[in-house]
Design an enzyme around this catalytic site. Structure first.
Site, short mmCIF file in Angstrom:
data_model
loop_
_atom_site.label_atom_id
_atom_site.label_comp_id
_atom_site.label_asym_id
_atom_site.label_seq_id
_atom_site.Cartn_x
_atom_site.Cartn_y
_atom_site.Cartn_z
CG HIS A 81 -1.91 -1.14 1.23
ND1 HIS A 81 -3.06 -1.18 0.48
CD2 HIS A 81 -1.88 -2.30 1.92
CE1 HIS A 81 -3.70 -2.31 0.70
NE2 HIS A 81 -3.00 -3.02 1.56
CG ASN A 154 -7.75 -4.89 0.40
OD1 ASN A 154 -7.08 -3.90 0.69
ND2 ASN A 154 -7.26 -6.10 0.38
CE1 TYR A 368 -2.63 -2.89 7.40
CE2 TYR A 368 -2.07 -5.20 7.74
CZ TYR A 368 -2.55 -4.19 6.92
OH TYR A 368 -2.94 -4.47 5.64
#
EC number: 1.11.1.6
Length: 561
Positions: A81, A154, A368
């Site tokens: 990303h 997404n 993350y």
């Protein structure tokens, strides 16, 4: 020499600091040029030298500081990303969800909070094209009064994997070749080799090479949580949920040919200019929910696994329920500070929203925030764009580390009885809302089974019209044309044949390569083959002592007893 007395003042200066909001909104005409320490500098290009034709002086702090800061301007780009953009706005609840979820933001009609949304591609680097054929990231930071809730989504309801350890391998094959440094547009061998060895990816491959593979803009794009979460209500009961963000602008796509006519930053340009014109994009926040018993029945009767990121929930059985609306109405003032440094994580949850046992979600809960600590530092949550805006003064016992802007004053850095910190009462009994997981440690790897092709088959037979099917075949065949190994294409066509013989036959004609008649005679290095004719080739990569799981990781009957 006589001394003069200094009049001591009781004035305290510890609260003097540069204000972020003031700095963000100050125009250039209101500022004075200085070095980084605040000392005024008469001209930005002047340097100190030893005479008019001599060498530079090390004492020239302005020049040394300027160059050394320039050398450090770049932080590591996101591993995935990396290319993206976004804006600020707000969320408002229109249809309260308090019967299912105790989160304050869903508790009453009209509840609002500020949000930041970042859109992105997945595989490309930060300078890549906005219209690459790729899934799109769609991440939202809700700054609620109970803390930040990050919805990391997404633009498709499924993804390529359901085994978390595959993620680095998948992404490596979507990046540049380690020797030639070519991307998959010039050499797609690694790209397709991964997919032909991991057939559960076929559902997402169908989306990626179908019309959704290139959205025409971020404004005309839906978002999906993909993962199953849990909503917990005030009574302590809970349901599984999927979250959908539905574009009020509708959904649009570009063909492969149309995408080549757009500029590399077309989506960023479209969003920025639309907001500048006052055309604020909006989305509906909707949810699907099911009870734990329904989740078990869904597996037992239809072989749909709510913990499987390659499966999606049937909307006819579990209809969407609208909860609220989102609007983007403010462009960022500084891209780096407000988009490059914004940090999302699915582990950033608020009371009333819990993770499920989805293994890919569980791995992302760690990965993350870990990547943000690497990119931005251990105090990334203190950056203004990431800092929570709660209805109470926050405190904890995290201290120090690089760039600790808010280090909590002189308050004790431990759990003190002298200066006690206050607590909010737990809103629900976590012993009841969490699943009861009791068992021995096992080695788990998923198995490809007939049910994994049901939803891709429905996509081909019921969703794609004739024109969409033709575009899909052309997109696949064109991308495969740079694959140097025909065996890879044969295997991938065999996987597609399990979806539809019509699809596989068309692809054989388009590529000129005859594929396998299915996957029953194939060994996969990435998963067990539940369709294997011979038990000797069922285990992944020829393992001698594999562990096969009867439910393939799904919540089977009695799981929630």
């Amino acid at each position: 020499m006589s001394s003069t007395s200094y009049a001591v003042s009781g004035r305290q200066n510890g609260d003097l600091h540069l204000n972020y909001i003031d700095d963000r909104n100050t125009a250039s005409q209101q500022t004075v040029y200085t070095a980084s320490n605040g000392a005024p500098i008469p001209h930005p290009f002047e340097t100190q030298r030893a005479g008019e034709n001599g060498p530079l002086l090390l004492q020239d702090f302005h020049l040394i500081d300027l160059l050394s800061h320039f050398d450090r301007e770049r932080i590591p780009e996101r591993v995935v990303h990396a290319k993206g953009g976004g804006a600020h706005g707000y969320y408002k609840t229109t249809n309260p969800l308090d019967d299912l979820c105790l989160a304050d933001i869903f508790s009453a009609e009209g509840k609002e909070c500020p949000i930041t949304i970042r859109f992105s591609t997945v595989g490309g680097e930060s300078g890549s094209h906005d219209h690459a054929r790729d899934p799109r990231g769609f991440s939202i930071k809700f700054r609620t009064e109970e803390g930040n809730w990050d919805l990391v989504q997404n633009n498709t309801p499924v993804f390529f994997i359901r085994d978390p350890a595959k993620f680095p391998h998948l992404i490596h094959t979507q990046k540049r070749h380690p020797a030639s440094h070519l991307g998959s547009g010039d050499d797609s061998t690694n790209f397709w080799e991964y997919f032909c060895q991991n057939p559960e990816s076929v559902h997402q491959v169908m989306y990626t090479f179908g019309d959704r593979g290139i959205p025409d803009s971020w404004r005309r794009m839906h978002g999906y949580s993909g993962h199953t979460f849990k909503f917990v209500n005030k009574q302590g009961s809970w349901v599984y949920c999927q979250i959908h963000i539905r574009s009020k602008q509708g959904a649009g796509f570009l063909t492969q040919e149309e995408s080549t006519k757009r500029s590399p930053d077309a989506n960023q340009k479209d969003l920025y200019q639309a907001i500048e014109r006052g055309e604020y994009p909006q989305w509906d926040l909707c949810v699907q929910t099911m009870t734990p018993k329904e989740a078990e029945e869904l597996w037992e009767t239809q072989k749909i696994n709510v913990f499987d990121l390659t499966h999606c929930w049937p909307q006819a059985q579990f209809p969407l329920r609208k909860v609220g609306e989102l609007c983007l109405n403010e462009n960022v003032k500084n891209y780096f500070a407000e988009i490059e440094q914004v940090a999302f994580s699915p582990s950033h949850l608020v009371p009333g929203i819990e993770p499920s046992a989805d293994p890919v979600l569980q791995s992302r809960l760690f990965s993350y925030p870990d990547t943000q600590r690497h990119r931005l530092g251990p105090n990334y949550q203190q950056l203004p764009v990431n800092a929570p805006r709660t209805g109470y003064h926050m405190a904890n016992f995290q201290r120090d580390g690089a760039m600790a802007f808010y280090n909590q004053g002189s308050r004790p850095n431990y759990f003190s009885s002298i200066e006690p910190i206050s607590f909010k009462e737990r809103k629900t009994n976590l012993d009841q809302t969490h699943g009861a997981f009791v068992g021995r440690a096992i080695t788990f790897l998923s198995e490809i089974r007939p049910e994994d092709f049901n939803q891709p088959r429905a996509l081909w037979e019921r969703v794609f019209d004739d024109a969409a099917k033709e575009r899909f075949i052309n997109n696949i065949a064109s991308h495969m044309s740079t694959c140097t190994e025909k065996e890879i294409i044969r295997r991938q066509i065999g996987i597609f044949r399990e979806v539809s013989d019509d699809l596989a036959t068309r692809l054989e004609k388009a590529t000129g390569i005859k594929g396998y008649p299915g996957i029953s005679e194939l060994v996969f290095n990435g998963c067990h083959n539940g369709l294997a004719k011979n038990s000797a080739i069922r285990a992944a990569n020829g393992q001698k002592s594999p562990h096969f799981n009867s439910s393939n990781g799904a919540p089977s009957a009695g799981t929630h007893a």
